[in-house]
Design an enzyme around this catalytic site. Structure first.
Site, mmCIF file in Angstrom:
data_model
loop_
_atom_site.group_PDB
_atom_site.id
_atom_site.type_symbol
_atom_site.label_atom_id
_atom_site.label_comp_id
_atom_site.label_asym_id
_atom_site.label_seq_id
_atom_site.Cartn_x
_atom_site.Cartn_y
_atom_site.Cartn_z
ATOM 1 N N TYR A 60 0.859 -1.343 -0.148
ATOM 2 C CA TYR A 60 0.071 0.069 0.034
ATOM 3 C C TYR A 60 0.627 1.325 0.021
ATOM 4 O O TYR A 60 1.454 1.570 1.097
ATOM 5 C CB TYR A 60 -0.902 -0.199 1.220
ATOM 6 C CG TYR A 60 -2.064 -1.086 1.292
ATOM 7 C CD1 TYR A 60 -2.038 -2.102 0.175
ATOM 8 C CD2 TYR A 60 -2.381 -1.570 2.492
ATOM 9 C CE1 TYR A 60 -3.201 -3.031 0.198
ATOM 10 C CE2 TYR A 60 -3.200 -2.592 2.561
ATOM 11 C CZ TYR A 60 -3.710 -3.373 1.465
ATOM 12 O OH TYR A 60 -4.360 -4.267 1.456
ATOM 13 N N SER A 203 -12.738 -5.538 1.703
ATOM 14 C CA SER A 203 -13.781 -4.650 0.859
ATOM 15 C C SER A 203 -14.973 -4.993 1.593
ATOM 16 O O SER A 203 -16.123 -5.392 0.917
ATOM 17 C CB SER A 203 -13.821 -5.046 -0.486
ATOM 18 O OG SER A 203 -12.749 -4.184 -1.138
ATOM 19 N N GLY A 208 -17.556 1.111 -0.856
ATOM 20 C CA GLY A 208 -18.470 2.215 -0.606
ATOM 21 C C GLY A 208 -19.808 1.783 -1.080
ATOM 22 O O GLY A 208 -20.731 2.456 -0.689
HETATM 23 P P1 NAP Z 1 -14.150 -1.097 1.940
HETATM 24 O O1 NAP Z 1 -13.586 -1.204 3.603
HETATM 25 O O2 NAP Z 1 -15.227 -2.155 1.650
HETATM 26 O O3 NAP Z 1 -14.557 0.471 1.604
HETATM 27 C C1 NAP Z 1 -13.729 1.495 2.044
HETATM 28 C C2 NAP Z 1 -14.243 2.740 1.368
HETATM 29 O O4 NAP Z 1 -15.409 2.949 1.604
HETATM 30 C C3 NAP Z 1 -13.566 3.974 2.163
HETATM 31 O O5 NAP Z 1 -12.156 4.184 1.347
HETATM 32 C C4 NAP Z 1 -14.638 5.081 2.244
HETATM 33 O O6 NAP Z 1 -14.579 5.558 0.742
HETATM 34 C C5 NAP Z 1 -15.873 4.286 2.040
HETATM 35 N N1 NAP Z 1 -16.179 4.192 3.586
HETATM 36 C C6 NAP Z 1 -15.777 3.546 4.709
HETATM 37 N N2 NAP Z 1 -16.339 3.638 5.774
HETATM 38 C C7 NAP Z 1 -17.528 4.314 5.625
HETATM 39 C C8 NAP Z 1 -18.645 4.905 6.059
HETATM 40 N N3 NAP Z 1 -18.673 4.571 7.493
HETATM 41 N N4 NAP Z 1 -19.328 5.825 5.420
HETATM 42 C C9 NAP Z 1 -19.151 5.973 4.172
HETATM 43 N N5 NAP Z 1 -18.136 5.678 3.375
HETATM 44 C C10 NAP Z 1 -17.381 4.850 3.975
HETATM 45 O O7 NAP Z 1 -12.980 -1.645 0.945
HETATM 46 P P2 NAP Z 1 -11.477 -1.829 1.022
HETATM 47 O O8 NAP Z 1 -10.753 -0.737 1.496
HETATM 48 O O9 NAP Z 1 -11.230 -2.447 -0.494
HETATM 49 O O10 NAP Z 1 -11.335 -3.036 2.180
HETATM 50 C C11 NAP Z 1 -11.046 -2.593 3.433
HETATM 51 C C12 NAP Z 1 -9.527 -3.080 3.679
HETATM 52 O O11 NAP Z 1 -9.065 -4.157 3.279
HETATM 53 C C13 NAP Z 1 -8.429 -2.441 3.222
HETATM 54 O O12 NAP Z 1 -8.207 -1.027 3.483
HETATM 55 C C14 NAP Z 1 -7.440 -3.097 3.324
HETATM 56 O O13 NAP Z 1 -6.823 -2.999 4.348
HETATM 57 C C15 NAP Z 1 -7.816 -4.662 3.132
HETATM 58 N N6 NAP Z 1 -7.812 -5.190 1.686
HETATM 59 C C16 NAP Z 1 -7.025 -6.206 1.399
HETATM 60 C C17 NAP Z 1 -6.919 -6.739 0.157
HETATM 61 C C18 NAP Z 1 -6.522 -8.157 0.061
HETATM 62 O O14 NAP Z 1 -5.871 -8.438 -0.925
HETATM 63 N N7 NAP Z 1 -5.983 -8.713 1.181
HETATM 64 C C19 NAP Z 1 -7.611 -6.133 -0.937
HETATM 65 C C20 NAP Z 1 -8.382 -5.040 -0.538
HETATM 66 C C21 NAP Z 1 -8.481 -4.552 0.606
HETATM 67 P P3 NAP Z 1 -14.930 7.072 0.232
HETATM 68 O O15 NAP Z 1 -15.332 7.761 1.352
HETATM 69 O O16 NAP Z 1 -14.291 7.673 -0.586
HETATM 70 O O17 NAP Z 1 -16.353 6.490 -0.490
#
Ligand code: NAP
Length: 314
Positions: A60, A203, A208
């Site tokens: 990251y 995710s 989002g």
């Molecule tokens: P997610 O957690 O489903 O979505 C995160 C996004 O949603 C944020 O950037 C924010 O963007 C929005 N958000 C978050 N909380 C919110 C709330 N309470 N109200 C409104 N909007 C909100 O997706 P992700 O980041 O892909 O997954 C989470 C974590 O999983 C990552 O940070 C990472 O640590 C990990 N990950 C791991 C892998 C892997 O291959 N192992 C892959 C992907 C992710 P906006 O405000 O811009 O909409």
């Protein structure tokens, strides 16, 4: 109702039933509103509310996210957190894993990583999994990592890794899991449940979509989500009835759609969502997702709405 804690795997660390992800701290690929200091504060706010699990990766922002997490650990007390990071898919050779771990320890400013995850299996199978696992065993023996973990592993990968680890437990498998993307339910989730491996759900808010703030006429313009098929018009339209159900249930309970979507994941035994947060207010909302319990009727309504959706990847 305060936050609850569960042990990862058979002998891993105790973590809050919801964590925080920090892919967002990798620079501007998640949008212009990403600011390091806000992510540090988001981690601090999460901790105040009982969230101790923080997830990052060397990938990251090419180490930047780990540095931001390191700042938060220093500010709020390293001992209060369970620190999870990952080594990159191009660092799978024995010596490279050891080097990657040392570099992560340095960026995070810690002596030990609580959960060290192999980010994904080698798609070309050039490096034998047993070589990578040997390095993880060594790091475990040396105490540089507390628990061995993996990410994006299918059942065949888990089987091979477990046999190579020869008794050292895999604490968790971090995989994509949310109400729109439930593929792990077929094989990975039952296997992990049966074998005492926890799931960290990435995710969990479908980046989002499940917060209800996006629609075909309002999509995010950052690089990460431009690549995500979920934000294509037909998929956002397909997801809309589910988002409506999440909103209705949330309104009746004084909760947001995001909290209901996360609570659905929390209701699954052994599964811990790690929602990414850009600021303290998102972190606060996400931590609040663990402060209530959906009823059987509410879960049934969500289940029906979720099952009716077909996401298209073409
Ligand atoms: P997610 O957690 O489903 O979505 C995160 C996004 O949603 C944020 O950037 C924010 O963007 C929005 N958000 C978050 N909380 C919110 C709330 N309470 N109200 C409104 N909007 C909100 O997706 P992700 O980041 O892909 O997954 C989470 C974590 O999983 C990552 O940070 C990472 O640590 C990990 N990950 C791991 C892998 C892997 O291959 N192992 C892959 C992907 C992710 P906006 O405000 O811009 O909409």
């Amino acid at each position: 109702m305060g936050l609850e804690y569960i042990k990862l795997g058979k002998s891993g660390p105790k973590v809050s039933v919801v964590g925080i992800g920090t892919w967002q701290a990798s620079g501007k690929q998640w949008g212009d509103d990403v600011k390091d200091h806000l992510i540090v504060k988001a981690i601090g706010r999460s901790l105040e509310l009982g969230v101790n699990l923080v997830d990052t990766a060397e990938l990251y922002g090419d180490g930047h996210s780990e540095k931001v997490v390191g700042r938060a650990l220093k500010k709020y007390g390293r001992e209060n957190f369970v620190v999870a990071t990952k080594f990159h898919g191009s660092h799978l050779h024995y010596e490279d894993v050891l080097k990657a771990c040392d570099a992560s320890l340095k960026r995070l400013g810690v002596k030990q990583i609580d959960l060290y995850q192999m980010h994904w299996p080698d798609p070309w199978e050039q490096v034998p999994l047993k070589e990578t696992m040997k390095a993880l065993k060594k790091l475990h023996e040396e105490g540089k990592i507390l628990s061995v973990a993996v990410s994006n592993f299918a059942v065949r990968d888990l089987e091979e890794a477990r046999s190579a680890l020869d008794g050292v437990e895999i604490a968790s498998n971090q995989v994509r899991y949310n109400l729109l993307q439930r593929e792990i339910e077929e094989e990975v989730l039952p296997y992990c449940t049966k074998n005492g491996i926890s799931i960290l759900a990435w995710s969990p808010l479908a980046q989002g979509v499940l917060t209800g703030k996006y629609s075909p006429s309002k999509v995010p313009s950052d690089r990460v989500r431009k690549r995500n098929k979920l934000f294509e018009r037909r998929n956002l339209k397909a997801a809309a009835p589910l988002v409506r159900v999440l909103r209705e249930i949330g309104e009746a309970r004084g909760r947001t759609p995001a909290q209901v979507a996360l609570n659905w994941i929390i209701s699954r035994p052994g599964v811990v969502p790690i929602p990414g947060a850009k600021n303290p207010s998102q972190a606060e909302e996400n931590a609040g997702a663990a402060e209530f319990k959906l009823t059987a009727e509410e879960l049934q309504r969500i289940e029906e709405a979720s099952r009716a959706i077909r996401i298209s990847y073409f």
